[in-house]
Structure formats: structure tokens, C-alpha cells
Write an enzyme that holds these catalytic residues in place. Structure first.
Site, mmCIF file in Angstrom:
data_model
loop_
_atom_site.group_PDB
_atom_site.id
_atom_site.type_symbol
_atom_site.label_atom_id
_atom_site.label_comp_id
_atom_site.label_asym_id
_atom_site.label_seq_id
_atom_site.Cartn_x
_atom_site.Cartn_y
_atom_site.Cartn_z
ATOM 1 N N LYS A 8 48.991 36.261 31.729
ATOM 2 C CA LYS A 8 47.681 36.780 32.148
ATOM 3 C C LYS A 8 47.820 38.214 32.647
ATOM 4 O O LYS A 8 46.942 39.055 32.406
ATOM 5 C CB LYS A 8 47.083 35.879 33.234
ATOM 6 C CG LYS A 8 45.732 36.329 33.801
ATOM 7 C CD LYS A 8 44.586 36.166 32.808
ATOM 8 C CE LYS A 8 43.262 36.730 33.322
ATOM 9 N NZ LYS A 8 42.552 35.877 34.277
ATOM 10 N N LYS A 53 42.663 42.775 42.180
ATOM 11 C CA LYS A 53 43.611 41.719 42.562
ATOM 12 C C LYS A 53 44.621 41.473 41.448
ATOM 13 O O LYS A 53 45.830 41.422 41.670
ATOM 14 C CB LYS A 53 42.845 40.420 42.860
ATOM 15 C CG LYS A 53 43.739 39.272 43.307
ATOM 16 C CD LYS A 53 43.080 37.914 43.059
ATOM 17 C CE LYS A 53 43.038 37.572 41.577
ATOM 18 N NZ LYS A 53 42.662 36.188 41.276
#
Lengths: 292, 292
Positions: free
Chosen positions: B171, B239
Site C-alpha cells: 500500500k 498519514k
């Protein structure tokens, strides 16, 4: 139509060939004459000794050479095309060069009663060979309409983008987008390898979503193999990003990423990658598969 | 199957809904209980007061919350899922969080005789709603094989990428690639506007070639309108890039562009763009059409 083609490199050679195949009478000029002779053995056309000689009597004069200086040498210098450019003729510059030069050429053409288009292309060597280039055109619409039918011999997509210089400026946009995509892809693949992942499997997982790009689809696998032999070379990308950065200093655009990637290409060049293709940004980050 | 779903946000809510529609008995937990009540009005399922209560008796326990701390709060903290995780159950973390946490959760699951998968998703809110997510999975293949049929309720593509942590690391690769593509696109569009070009026409001209990307196809037009309301928010991207940069300090990857783009997102956040989508990188460079 009587046309001239100046510059028979990996792009210009096939483009001139498509014009000949389409039935135009093509007069060609190339700085290194042997290359023109090679071309003439494969295609119907005549070889001129100077750009001016090629240009005399031509309704359309195409050029596709290296950079601003090369274009000046075949146009504005003695023996150049503009010495012989016919009134009503149109000069079409397929070279990727500066918008400033485009305006200079346009003024010089007008002074002779002729027209001028800046018309850089994308699609690379294979696009030129297959006659599937994209052409980004700046200049008068009337001139575009007259030159367009001939250009369709080697173009899949011809887009008129506005006044003189607009073609060059659009090509710069293209290169800026590519720079970001390729550096992102290079860092992503580099990270995958450093993390011990199977980078091919990761690409397979992410290549249908928001991370997808032409570069990912067409270059990720070869990047991972350390193969950087796909034609559009680092030295040309350095030139093109340099044109964009020069122009940004005039128009006030902030090109922070493009500036950084231009530096990275300078590093790739310095490590021997001048002729590698643009995906070699990965080479300054990591080694090919199995050599981590 | 008896399953639990912890976290009913814009991603988790629809994912849990697809599990219920597929016939599973779903026990849900959400920090804000009213959201669980909203969910239960639309779907067949029971509401649990704590993650542990939701988890008791479940064969598969899914979580999709905000960040590492949120995951810890619903798993390892008192009242958390791991207090009640059944032997042979599998905990599946769909949150995008750190590979370090993935390893910690895996160890905690093993200590109870259970399995654990890190399984972040891509495809955004619309992918969750349409059941067309991509799931990047790390952990034991046997656990993946057991959890897979249930996950197919909301996934179009499920890819097992290696041992624990591999899903999270993949990811991160995805987000790194997106960062480069979006900043390149933002600078390209910004340059086009500064140069006085019709940026929409330029995108049309270049979007079938080497500059093409999912982001160009799906976001260029809305970026030019200054519309940044497509769900995946700047705060989440900050983030995610932070996770990648943290990890790069461990694995030695050089992420020069990702680091720069992370700073740019901090600037967008500071100018009020915390909830704008990731394509808002253009907002720190220029104003919407007509307001240059």
C-alpha cells in the site's frame, strides 16, 4: 504536394517516409548526407545539398532536428530554409524546442509572406515508425488547416492548441507530467525492493487503481530488470525539462518537482546513462533485480 | 459465517454491509455508537458494545479504522478484540497502518492460537460502496485462503503479497506512485495555466500517450475547476506518506520525491485543505480557472 523534410533522425526519417508513401514529392536534407542517402534508397524522394535547396518550390517545409541551435542552423543561418521559403508556404517545426524560437521563426516566416507552425510530437520512435504520433500545434488556425492533411500521414492525433508557441508549451506540460509519474514510479519500485517485496506482484496489485499510469503499464517490468533501452533518452529529457524550467522563469510557474527530477536526470547522465531511456531514474536509486 | 466488523466509517460501513448482504452473521462495533445504529437500520447485523464483545464467537474479525493508535485501541487495549479472539479465528486489518503494527498484531494473534492478515485496501469510498476494492494482503497463505471467500463480498482484486507486513508495504508503494503522479500533474496543469494555454485542450492532447495516468484521466478536469471533493483526503495521504517515510528510514529506501510531496500536503493542510482530496496539490500552486 511538393514538400521538404529537414532532419532524418529516428523521428524525422520515418515521418518523411510516411509523406513519401502518401504520394507527396519529398525533398530531403540531412546534416550527415549519408543518412539522406540511406533514406532515399528506401523511399521515393530527392536529396538536397542544403536546407534552402530542399525548401525551394515546396508548399510545406517540415523540420525535425535536435534543439534550438540545430533549428536555427537549418532555418535562419546562411543556406537555411528561410532563404528559400516561398510566399504562401508553411514551415512546420516538429522539433521540441523553445516557445521563444517558435515566435522568432513565425516572425521570420511572416516577413517572407509565409506561415509557420510549432508542432512538437509525442509517441516516440515507434509512434513515428507506425505513423501514430500525437502532434501539438501552435500558430494560425488557417495554416494548421492547410498543413494538416499532409501531417495525417504520420499522426494519429493532431491538436491545435492556440497561437504560436502553444505547441511547444503543451509539449512541456507533457514532459512535466511524465517527470513526476516516472520519479514516483521509480521511488515506489525502489521502496518495494528495499522492503523485500516481490515488486512485480505489487505492480500487478496496484496497476488498475489510482496509481496506474502509462509508465507503470509499459515500463515497470523493464525498470525492475534494469533495461533502459526504449528510445527516448535521458539527454533529450534533460533538454526538454530545461526548456520547461526556462519558460517557467518567464511565466512564473513553480516547478519544484520538475526541477528536482531534472537534477536526478543530470545524475543519471553523469553515471553513464545519457542514452538510457527516461525510466532509468530507478538506476540512481537501486540496482536491477537480484543485485540489491 | 460468524464475523465481526470493527469500524464503520466511509470504508468499513459499506464493507460490513457487503458481508451482511452476502449472508454472513455480522456483529459490528463502532467507537461512536450512533453510527453503528445507523448501520444496523440498513443492514442485518447486531451491535456490540465493545470490540471484544463483537469478536467473541466470530471466525473472522475485520477492522477498518484510522491509524495505528486507533487499531491498538480496538485490539490490544482493554475491551479490545484480542481479549476475545477465538483460537482458529483470523483477524484481518483493513486499516492502512504500519508494517510494524502488522507484525505486533500477528504475534498477539498467534499467542492466542489465531491468525492475522494485514490487508489495506485501495479503491476509495466508491470502491467500498460498489464492492470493487483492491486488497493487498500480507500474512500466512493458509489464513488468506480461509478469509478470502468472505472478502470477495467487497473486493474486485485480492492479492497475497508475502509475509506479515507485505500488504501494508505494498500500500505504501501505491501511495508513493500516486504522490509522484499527482505532483507532476499539478505542476503540468499549473504550468499550462501560467503559460496561457487552454489546459483542458492540452490534457486532451496528451492523455493518450506517455503522460497518461489514472489521475490525469479522472482528476485533471476537476483540478482545473478547483474541485477537490473526491473523498480520499489530504490528512489521510499525509498519514500514509508518513508511514512510507518512517518505513524508508528502516529499510534504507531513498524517497526524495515522496518526502517533498509530503511537505506539500502539509502546506495544503495548513491552508485549510485537510479534508480536500489528494489532487489538491494544485491548490498550493494556483487558483481555479478564471481566477488566475
Amino acid at each position: 504536394m511538393n514538400v521538404a523534410f529537414l532532419g532524418l533522425g529516428v523521428m524525422g526519417g520515418p515521418m518523411a517516409g510516411h509523406l513519401a508513401s502518401a504520394g507527396h514529392r519529398v525533398s530531403v536534407y540531412n546534416r550527415t548526407r549519408s543518412r539522406a542517402e540511406d533514406w532515399a534508397r528506401e523511399h521515393a524522394g530527392s536529396i538536397a545539398a542544403t536546407p534552402a535547396e530542399a525548401t525551394r518550390g515546396a508548399e510545406l517545409v517540415f523540420a525535425c532536428v535536435g534543439n534550438d541551435d540545430d533549428v536555427r542552423a537549418i532555418t535562419l543561418a546562411p543556406g537555411g530554409a528561410f532563404e528559400a521559403l516561398e510566399p504562401q508556404a508553411i514551415f512546420v517545426d516538429h522539433t521540441t524546442d523553445s516557445a521563444t524560437l517558435a515566435r522568432e521563426l513565425d516572425a521570420a516566416a511572416r516577413a517572407r509572406g509565409a506561415g509557420c507552425l510549432d508542432a512538437p510530437v509525442s509517441g516516440g520512435q515507434s509512434g513515428a515508425e507506425q505513423g501514430r504520433l500525437t502532434v501539438m500545434v501552435g500558430g494560425e488556425l488557417a495554416a494548421f488547416d492547410r498543413a494538416r492533411p499532409a501531417m495525417e500521414a504520420y499522426a494519429r492525433k493532431l491538436v491545435h492548441l492556440g497561437p504560436t508557441g502553444s505547441g511547444q508549451l503543451a509539449k512541456m506540460v507533457n514532459q512535466i507530467c511524465i517527470a513526476g509519474t516516472l520519479q514516483g514510479l521509480a521511488e515506489g519500485l525502489h521502496f518495494a525492493k528495499q522492503a523485500g517485496l516481490d515488486a512485480h506482484a505489487v505492480v500487478d496489485a496496484i496497476s488498475q487503481g489510482a496509481a496506474q499510469s502509462w509508465q507503470m503499464d509499459n515500463r515497470a517490468a523493464t525498470m525492475l530488470e534494469g533495461r533502459y533501452d526504449f528510445g527516448f533518452a535521458v539527454e533529450w529529457m534533460r533538454k526538454d525539462l530545461g526548456l520547461a524550467l526556462d519558460e517557467s522563469r518567464r511565466n512564473g510557474a513553480k516547478l519544484e518537482l520538475a526541477e528536482l527530477v531534472a537534477e536526478f536526470y543530470a545524475e543519471v547522465d553523469a553515471q553513464g546513462g545519457r542514452r538510457w531511456d527516461t525510466s532509468s531514474l530507478l538506476a540512481r536509486l537501486s540496482s536491477p533485480d537480484g543485485e540489491r
